[in-house]
Scaffold this active site. Structure first.
Site, PDB file in Angstrom:
ATOM      1  N   ASP A  69      56.223 -47.085 -12.287  1.00 51.08           N
ATOM      2  CA  ASP A  69      55.178 -48.110 -12.386  1.00 51.08           C
ATOM      3  C   ASP A  69      55.799 -49.488 -12.196  1.00 51.08           C
ATOM      4  O   ASP A  69      56.973 -49.700 -12.484  1.00 51.08           O
ATOM      5  CB  ASP A  69      54.394 -48.004 -13.705  1.00 51.08           C
ATOM      6  CG  ASP A  69      55.275 -47.673 -14.895  1.00 51.08           C
ATOM      7  OD1 ASP A  69      56.510 -47.751 -14.757  1.00 51.08           O
ATOM      8  OD2 ASP A  69      54.735 -47.343 -15.963  1.00 51.08           O
ATOM      9  N   GLU A 128      49.668 -50.794 -16.909  1.00 50.25           N
ATOM     10  CA  GLU A 128      49.244 -51.389 -18.189  1.00 50.25           C
ATOM     11  C   GLU A 128      47.737 -51.636 -18.197  1.00 50.25           C
ATOM     12  O   GLU A 128      47.152 -51.866 -19.237  1.00 50.25           O
ATOM     13  CB  GLU A 128      49.978 -52.711 -18.426  1.00 50.25           C
ATOM     14  CG  GLU A 128      51.494 -52.574 -18.546  1.00 50.25           C
ATOM     15  CD  GLU A 128      51.934 -51.838 -19.799  1.00 50.25           C
ATOM     16  OE1 GLU A 128      51.090 -51.574 -20.685  1.00 50.25           O
ATOM     17  OE2 GLU A 128      53.132 -51.516 -19.891  1.00 50.25           O
TER      18      GLU A 128
HETATM   19  C1  LIG Z   1      53.946 -46.925 -22.496  1.00 54.20           C
HETATM   20  C2  LIG Z   1      52.921 -47.913 -22.858  1.00 54.20           C
HETATM   21  O1  LIG Z   1      53.175 -48.810 -23.661  1.00 54.20           O
HETATM   22  N1  LIG Z   1      51.730 -47.797 -22.264  1.00 54.20           N
HETATM   23  C3  LIG Z   1      50.600 -48.636 -22.580  1.00 54.20           C
HETATM   24  C4  LIG Z   1      49.428 -48.171 -21.749  1.00 54.20           C
HETATM   25  C5  LIG Z   1      48.241 -49.120 -21.851  1.00 54.20           C
HETATM   26  C6  LIG Z   1      46.933 -48.418 -21.918  1.00 54.20           C
HETATM   27  C7  LIG Z   1      45.735 -49.335 -21.990  1.00 54.20           C
HETATM   28  N2  LIG Z   1      45.885 -50.616 -21.395  1.00 54.20           N
HETATM   29  C8  LIG Z   1      45.324 -49.476 -23.441  1.00 54.20           C
HETATM   30  O2  LIG Z   1      45.742 -50.452 -24.084  1.00 54.20           O
HETATM   31  O3  LIG Z   1      44.576 -48.641 -23.948  1.00 54.20           O
HETATM   32  C9  LIG Z   1      50.283 -48.527 -24.066  1.00 54.20           C
HETATM   33  O4  LIG Z   1      49.762 -49.520 -24.616  1.00 54.20           O
HETATM   34  O5  LIG Z   1      50.528 -47.479 -24.689  1.00 54.20           O
END
Ligand SMILES: CC(=O)N[C@@H](CCC[C@H](N)C(=O)O)C(=O)O
Length: 370
Positions: A69, A128
């Site tokens: 990513d 993200e």
């Molecule tokens: C690995 C990581 O930190 N991923 C993010 C993915 C974001 C998902 C989305 N924007 C949300 O906030 O629901 C995480 O916050 O886990």
């Protein structure tokens, strides 16, 4: 290529973080680098701000895909690094600068070495938010590849450099973003009885929200609901007529997600009644859980055996990853790469150890070869 070059590349990328689907400079940087490689067995295709790089294998019966990513976060970096982010209010605070560098490192090795399988490196935008994996997966550009299995990594600040961690089955949770607007009657701070006070409505919602997991979700089904942003008001003596909260919902079972959303909507109906106001809820981007196929986790474990890389059995985490959508369609897995930072993911002081880049390149290349 020497170690210093990878660190330079990571530092270059670290300085230009961009939000989802705005990764123009990042894409150009990656394309410029790809142009320096021998092109003979390589095909580069762009998709929005993402890139597919296909490297033809010597035998070419199987195609193995690796996804990195490429987006950054809306965070103001607070490190004292001399390669600090040059983009105001943007930071690679989730390690995607590492993910991209490792992909370039493994790709470079494979282009020079030529392995048995075809290799596909996917540089995916918007992990993200709002989510690049699903539209990329559904794109004509991605559909032209017949992928046999796919994998990805995520940096882990809590594990030491030299380690990788994964597990069969659930690794990351289902996620849904949460955005709620409150609208009612505002007015003078000295006449609260003539207003409906949306600051109070939003605060009451936040307090009641914390009961959802404690009292409305089966204790055997893990879930988290977090508000990370709350906005209301202009000055100290005006009761605001609007408020907004932003958060995220995480569940380990897919079926718990609609139950939580229903509970939230029930709470909001109560808030509307109590504060004589209107609310509007938007669930933004939703990600499917990351569910690893045990066969490929085992294959990875074997691939790194007899090397300096230590495999550790991971636990489930409530983090989310839109790579889950790719794993829903294709067999594969995701793993954590230890990068040992005292400050965690999404922290403005995140500073992963750069020695982990070589470990990541080795781990990815070993899996590509296996
Ligand atoms: C690995 C990581 O930190 N991923 C993010 C993915 C974001 C998902 C989305 N924007 C949300 O906030 O629901 C995480 O916050 O886990």
């Amino acid at each position: 290529m020497t170690k210093t070059n990878w660190i330079k590349i990571r530092r270059d990328l670290h300085q230009i973080p961009e939000l989802g689907f705005q990764e123009y400079k990042t894409q150009q940087y990656l394309l410029d680098y790809l142009n320096t490689l021998p092109q003979e067995h390589m095909a580069v295709t762009t998709w929005k701000t993402g890139i597919f790089v296909y490297v033809k294998g010597v035998v070419g019966e199987k195609t193995v895909a690796y996804r990195a990513d490429i987006d950054g976060l809306p965070i103001t970096e607070q490190t004292d690094l001399d390669f600090i982010s040059q983009h105001d209010g943007r930071m690679h605070a989730c390690g995607h600068d590492f993910h991209m560098t490792i992909a370039l490192g493994s790709l470079t090795q494979i282009v020079h070495e030529r392995i048995e399988h075809n290799a596909l490196f996917i540089f995916q935008p918007a992990e993200e938010g709002p989510g690049g994996a699903l539209p990329m997966l559904e794109s004509d550009e991605m559909k032209q590849y017949e992928i046999d299995y796919i994998f990805a990594l995520h940096v882990d600040p809590n594990r030491p450099v030299g380690t990788v961690a994964s597990k069969e089955g659930l690794l990351f949770a289902n996620t849904s973003e949460l955005f709620i607007d409150f609208h009612g009657k505002g007015g003078h701070a000295a006449y609260p009885h003539e207003t409906k006070d949306m600051m109070m409505a939003a605060s009451t919602f936040n307090v009641q929200l914390q009961q959802v997991v404690g009292r409305m979700v089966n204790p055997l089904e893990n879930a988290v609901v977090t508000l990370g942003k709350m906005e209301a008001g202009t000055v100290q003596n005006i009761i605001p007529e609007s408020a907004r909260v932003e958060g995220t919902i995480r569940t380990t079972k897919a079926k718990t997600m609609p139950q939580i959303k229903e509970s939230i909507e029930r709470i909001l109906r109560g808030i509307e009644e109590r504060y004589d106001c209107r609310t509007r809820v938007d669930y933004g981007a939703n990600y499917y859980m990351v569910y690893n196929n045990g066969i490929y986790v085992e294959q990875f474990k074997e691939a790194v055996t007899n090397s300096s890389i230590q495999f550790i059995e991971a636990e489930e985490a409530m983090t989310g990853e839109d790579f889950g959508y790719m794993l829903k369609e294709l067999p594969g897995f995701m793993f954590w790469l230890g990068v040992n930072s005292p400050h965690g993911l999404h922290n403005s002081k995140l500073n992963p150890k750069e020695d982990a880049i070589e470990v990541g390149i080795e781990a990815v290349t070993k899996m590509m070869r296996s």
